[in-house]
Write a protein that holds these residues in place. Structure first.
Motif: not given
Length: 121
Positions: A43-53
């Motif tokens: 499978k392709q790499r996928e975004l799970v979660a992100a957080i800004t500064g």
């Protein structure tokens, strides 16, 4: 030079929990957004979660309510708390920093080496 090192992966039964850590090193002044991605076999790499500064977060629909991303700016470390794990969460989990400002310059799109998470039925 800067680098990201993930830790905390492993084997867990369905319904269990794991906490991943992503530590940045290299005379760092600041890091803006950080994210956790995953790639399952075939499978392709996928975004799970992100957080800004500033601490704003977003999550993939598949993990909302189960995973929590956080960061400690003083330690240049991001975390991913994963609860109620499912077999479909099995993947290599990667940490990414969008931009890092360090004593040796600016770096963009820095990836860690990945950590394996395996969830058994």
């Amino acid at each position: 030079q800067v680098r990201l090192v993930e830790s905390g992966g492993g084997l867990v039964q369905a319904g269990g929990s794991l906490r991943l850590s992503c530590a940045a090193s290299g005379s760092i002044f600041s890091i803006n957004a950080m994210g956790w991605y995953r790639q399952a076999p075939g499978k392709q790499r996928e975004l799970v979660a992100a957080i800004t500064g500033g601490g704003s977060t977003n999550y993939a629909d598949s993990v909302k309510g189960r995973f929590t991303i956080s960061r400690d700016n003083a330690k240049n470390t991001a975390y991913l708390q994963m609860n109620s794990l499912k077999p479909e969460d099995t993947a290599v989990y990667y940490c990414k920093a969008d931009k890092i400002r360090s004593a040796s310059g600016y770096y963009a799109g820095i990836w860690g080496q990945g950590t394996q998470v395996t969830v058994s039925p």
